[in-house]
Design an enzyme around this catalytic site. Structure first.
Site, PDB file in Angstrom:
ATOM      1  N   ALA A 152      24.580 -22.742  -3.056  1.00 34.20           N
ATOM      2  CA  ALA A 152      24.881 -24.145  -3.342  1.00 34.20           C
ATOM      3  C   ALA A 152      24.632 -24.507  -4.801  1.00 34.20           C
ATOM      4  O   ALA A 152      24.318 -25.660  -5.115  1.00 34.20           O
ATOM      5  CB  ALA A 152      24.079 -25.070  -2.421  1.00 34.20           C
ATOM      6  N   SER A 237      29.967 -18.160  -0.830  1.00 35.92           N
ATOM      7  CA  SER A 237      29.537 -19.560  -0.905  1.00 35.92           C
ATOM      8  C   SER A 237      29.740 -20.082  -2.330  1.00 35.92           C
ATOM      9  O   SER A 237      30.863 -20.073  -2.828  1.00 35.92           O
ATOM     10  CB  SER A 237      28.082 -19.674  -0.444  1.00 35.92           C
ATOM     11  OG  SER A 237      27.698 -21.023  -0.288  1.00 35.92           O
ATOM     12  N   ALA A 238      28.679 -20.544  -2.992  1.00 34.19           N
ATOM     13  CA  ALA A 238      28.828 -20.996  -4.377  1.00 34.19           C
ATOM     14  C   ALA A 238      29.377 -19.878  -5.252  1.00 34.19           C
ATOM     15  O   ALA A 238      30.113 -20.122  -6.219  1.00 34.19           O
ATOM     16  CB  ALA A 238      27.491 -21.481  -4.919  1.00 34.19           C
ATOM     17  N   GLU A 371      31.199 -22.721   9.737  1.00 31.60           N
ATOM     18  CA  GLU A 371      30.688 -22.943   8.390  1.00 31.60           C
ATOM     19  C   GLU A 371      29.818 -24.191   8.275  1.00 31.60           C
ATOM     20  O   GLU A 371      28.903 -24.245   7.450  1.00 31.60           O
ATOM     21  CB  GLU A 371      31.858 -23.051   7.401  1.00 31.60           C
ATOM     22  CG  GLU A 371      32.663 -21.791   7.211  1.00 31.60           C
ATOM     23  CD  GLU A 371      31.994 -20.786   6.279  1.00 31.60           C
ATOM     24  OE1 GLU A 371      30.828 -21.004   5.898  1.00 31.60           O
ATOM     25  OE2 GLU A 371      32.644 -19.784   5.941  1.00 31.60           O
ATOM     26  N   HIS A 480      27.378 -20.198   8.282  1.00 31.21           N
ATOM     27  CA  HIS A 480      27.561 -19.969   6.850  1.00 31.21           C
ATOM     28  C   HIS A 480      26.461 -19.041   6.330  1.00 31.21           C
ATOM     29  O   HIS A 480      25.277 -19.296   6.508  1.00 31.21           O
ATOM     30  CB  HIS A 480      27.503 -21.309   6.108  1.00 31.21           C
ATOM     31  CG  HIS A 480      27.714 -21.184   4.629  1.00 31.21           C
ATOM     32  ND1 HIS A 480      28.963 -21.063   4.072  1.00 31.21           N
ATOM     33  CD2 HIS A 480      26.832 -21.173   3.592  1.00 31.21           C
ATOM     34  CE1 HIS A 480      28.846 -20.988   2.752  1.00 31.21           C
ATOM     35  NE2 HIS A 480      27.570 -21.045   2.436  1.00 31.21           N
TER      36      HIS A 480
END
Length: 566
Positions: A152, A237-238, A371, A480
């Site tokens: 994130a 993810s990020a 997710e 996720h």
């Protein structure tokens, strides 16, 4: 609610925090060395893998270099030892209160990168790590996979990822690869927004760190036996959002000195994330909050005031805004934001793909089935349709009430239709949990992926997937980050998903085609906007399915993706 599958996972997850995030150690190791443009680094040979950690690719971004673009290393570093536990960049992930969760859900959460505490963190963190097959010579010219971690944009480090399993399988397939992972600045250190940041040319520093690391690879990886002309970038993810961003940076020009920095891209759980400009009132409010928390609100030059703070004071200031596991959830304070005043990253991702301003490289992009569940654990007061619409309106400033209402209407209030999917009326830990989880998962990951592919899959080779191998896991489903457990932390107790993903990825890294080396696996069909074929990674087999679920929701999002900018 507690299936046999879930209990197996619980037992497995309980073993992870103590060992999973630490590079696998062997009883015996030997020193190995590589001389490159900036010195000689001493690494370790552990079993079949040679590892070099903590190699600087930029000057430490401290003091006057804080909140400035990375300065590439140009000095000679002499001979230095590989750091077995290189410093992570400062971490900013709010932790979930696991006391309120079922025991097995709490244990699974703690096994993810989000649930880990990385203690060795600091500003002097711009290093990369390299792993290669033991005995690799500088003349080997191995294909390179360049890894960007997720978290994130608030947490994560290179030290959390060990590619031994990937390298071992690649060697067994006679398709060896070289693995590189790079640290990049997080939170307000790397993604501080605001008009003053734009004017100073200091926006999206975390992306600039990643780009500097890619340029280091182009200049130096040949000394380690890698081929700078055969680099594939990969993230989760990020990290996956970042991988996408590198395909649209500089208007899609992914070259330097006339040579491509990468030739393919893999995105696990993340691609297009429409975002407001760095100077928009919403991100500007983040900057203003940081200045107030730092005592810099009345300073003539706010950025210089922030640069002058002690490390601890700056950490506290940038940590004063909500993080991913706060009530704001995926409405992140810190993430890449377009800066129209700068040519580096100047338009929102959905604009770039519509205008065709992206690198024409083959891609793999896919998602976990559930997710959104992990990001919905803290939203227990979003229990009615009106509260849900108000919450989404506070997240997406450009969406009209009618657009939000139309989107929400496509998600039934029936828990049986929500996420974790296909679990009937179970797992509804608070009223509306499964509905909120479905919406957040689709907007942030699953359906935004489909919007992306609809725009690009006729122009570039593309393959896509959906993972469902954790079906039945209480509350979280195939959540996720669970692919990271599969690929890096030793694998969940079913051999097929990890083996299949690794094999397809190794084939793609070597040949830009997941089917070139299948080792008995089924054919993974290319994704087209007309055919929409997905690889479905299940517990005991892989299958091809149609990417047509929640089509009404997809149409609502596809009509106006720019209305759902974070």
């Amino acid at each position: 609610m507690h299936s046999i599958t879930s209990l197996i996972l619980l037992a497995f997850a309980l073993t992870l925090p103590a060992a999973a995030l630490v590079t696998r150690q062997a009883n015996a190791s030997t020193i190995t060395s590589v001389t490159y443009a900036h010195g000689t680094v001493l690494g370790l040979t552990l079993g079949l893998t040679e590892t070099f950690k903590g190699i600087p690719f930029a000057e430490p971004p401290v003091g006057p270099l804080r909140l400035r673009p990375p300065v590439p290393i140009s000095r000679n570093l002499g001979t230095f030892a590989s750091d077995p536990s290189p410093r992570a960049c400062p971490q900013f992930s709010s932790q979930v209160d696991t006391k309120s969760l079922p025991a097995e859900v709490a244990s699974l959460y703690k096994s993810t990168p989000f649930g880990q505490v990385i203690a060795n963190a600091g500003e002097d963190c711009l290093t990369l790590s390299i792993q290669r097959p033991a005995g690799t010579r500088s003349s080997a010219k191995l294909p390179v996979v360049f890894w960007l971690y997720g978290g994130a944009f608030a947490t994560g480090s290179t030290n959390s990822y060990d590619a031994t399993s990937l390298l071992t399988r690649a060697k067994a397939l006679k398709q060896p690869v070289l693995f590189v992972a790079a640290n990049y600045r997080l939170g307000g250190f790397g993604f501080l927004p605001g008009a003053a940041v734009s004017r100073a040319g200091a926006s999206n520093l975390g992306l600039r760190d990643q780009r500097a690391a890619l340029e280091w690879v182009q200049d130096n990886i040949a000394s380690f036996g890698g081929d700078p002309d055969r680099v594939v970038i990969w993230g989760e993810s990020a990290g996956a959002l970042s991988v996408f961003d590198h395909t649209v940076i500089n208007g899609g020009d992914h070259t330097r000195n006339g040579k491509a920095l990468f030739r393919g891209a893999i995105m696990n759980s993340g691609a297009v994330a429409p975002t407001q400009n760095v100077s928009h009132p919403k991100p500007q409010a983040v900057y203003d909050s940081v200045l107030r928390a730092a005592g810099c609100a009345k300073a003539v030059d706010g950025l210089e005031c922030l640069r002058g703070l002690s490390y601890g004071a700056f950490v506290n200031a940038v940590d004063s805004v909500p993080a991913v596991f706060s009530y704001r959830s995926v409405d992140l304070a810190y993430l890449p934001r377009p800066d129209p005043a700068d040519g580096f990253y100047n338009v929102s991702p959905e604009v770039a793909i519509v205008e065709g301003r992206y690198a024409r490289v083959p891609i793999i992009v896919g998602d976990q089935q559930d997710e959104g569940t992990l990001f919905t654990l803290t939203l227990s007061n979003v229990t009615t349709t009106s509260k849900l619409e108000a919450y989404l309106a506070s997240m997406f400033w450009d969406a009209t009430p009618a657009q939000i209402a139309a989107l929400v209407k496509t998600y039934p209030r029936d828990p049986g239709a929500g996420s974790p999917y296909n679990t009937a009326l179970t797992n509804e830990i608070y009223p509306g949990f499964k509905r909120v989880a479905a919406i957040l998962g689709d907007l942030t990951f699953t359906l935004s992926r489909r919007v992306y592919l609809a725009a690009v899959a006729n122009n570039i080779p593309a393959w896509s997937y959906l993972s469902t191998y954790l079906y039945g896991t209480a509350v979280l489903g195939t959540f996720h980050g669970s692919d990271i457990l599969e690929l890096f932390y030793g694998g969940i107790p079913w051999p097929l998903p990890a083996a299949a993903m690794e094999t397809y990825y190794i084939s793609f890294i070597n040949h830009l085609d997941p089917n070139a080396i299948r080792d008995g696996l089924i054919d993974w069909p290319r994704y087209t906007p007309e055919g929409r074929k997905l690889m479905n990674f299940q517990q005991a087999l892989s299958a091809v399915i149609k990417d047509d679920f929640r089509e009404d929701s997809y149409r609502q999002l596809a009509q106006s993706p720019q209305s759902f900018r974070l």
